[in-house]
Design a protein around this motif. Sequence first.
Motif, mmCIF file in Angstrom:
data_model
loop_
_atom_site.group_PDB
_atom_site.id
_atom_site.type_symbol
_atom_site.label_atom_id
_atom_site.label_comp_id
_atom_site.label_asym_id
_atom_site.label_seq_id
_atom_site.Cartn_x
_atom_site.Cartn_y
_atom_site.Cartn_z
ATOM 1 N N PRO A 20 0.826 -1.208 0.000
ATOM 2 C CA PRO A 20 0.000 0.000 0.000
ATOM 3 C C PRO A 20 0.862 1.260 0.000
ATOM 4 N N ASP A 21 0.252 2.334 -0.484
ATOM 5 C CA ASP A 21 0.974 3.605 -0.583
ATOM 6 C C ASP A 21 1.477 4.109 0.764
ATOM 7 N N SER A 22 0.706 3.897 1.818
ATOM 8 C CA SER A 22 1.110 4.395 3.132
ATOM 9 C C SER A 22 2.361 3.658 3.628
ATOM 10 N N GLN A 23 2.446 2.359 3.361
ATOM 11 C CA GLN A 23 3.636 1.600 3.763
ATOM 12 C C GLN A 23 4.843 2.004 2.929
ATOM 13 N N ARG A 24 4.626 2.205 1.645
ATOM 14 C CA ARG A 24 5.706 2.610 0.752
ATOM 15 C C ARG A 24 6.223 3.985 1.177
ATOM 16 N N SER A 25 5.321 4.877 1.494
ATOM 17 C CA SER A 25 5.701 6.219 1.927
ATOM 18 C C SER A 25 6.496 6.163 3.224
ATOM 19 N N GLN A 26 6.054 5.315 4.149
ATOM 20 C CA GLN A 26 6.748 5.190 5.430
ATOM 21 C C GLN A 26 8.144 4.595 5.213
ATOM 22 N N THR A 27 8.261 3.613 4.346
ATOM 23 C CA THR A 27 9.557 3.000 4.047
ATOM 24 C C THR A 27 10.491 4.022 3.408
ATOM 25 N N GLU A 28 9.972 4.818 2.495
ATOM 26 C CA GLU A 28 10.785 5.857 1.857
ATOM 27 C C GLU A 28 11.267 6.876 2.883
ATOM 28 N N GLN A 29 10.389 7.243 3.806
ATOM 29 C CA GLN A 29 10.778 8.191 4.847
ATOM 30 C C GLN A 29 11.854 7.599 5.754
#
Length: 81
Positions: free
Chosen positions: A2-11
Amino acid sequence: MPDSQRSQTEQEDRVIEIEIKLAHQEDLLESLNNTVYQQQLQIDKLEALCAALVQQMREVGNANRGSGMGATVLDERPPHY
């Protein structure tokens, strides 16, 4: 993913990258501080050496004057004149 997990991983990746850069900069700063400290020690030694040489030249000049030798080393003309 999901986008929220991808965003958190990128952060998290960005934070890790920033922490790595910070660690390198801290190491570089410590190294530069040590270099400046060592240079200051050398400058202090050189200044003390120059002061000792000046004092020695004065003492030689005073000894020459006291012994009636006339001109001092400081009064002599350089050999190229």
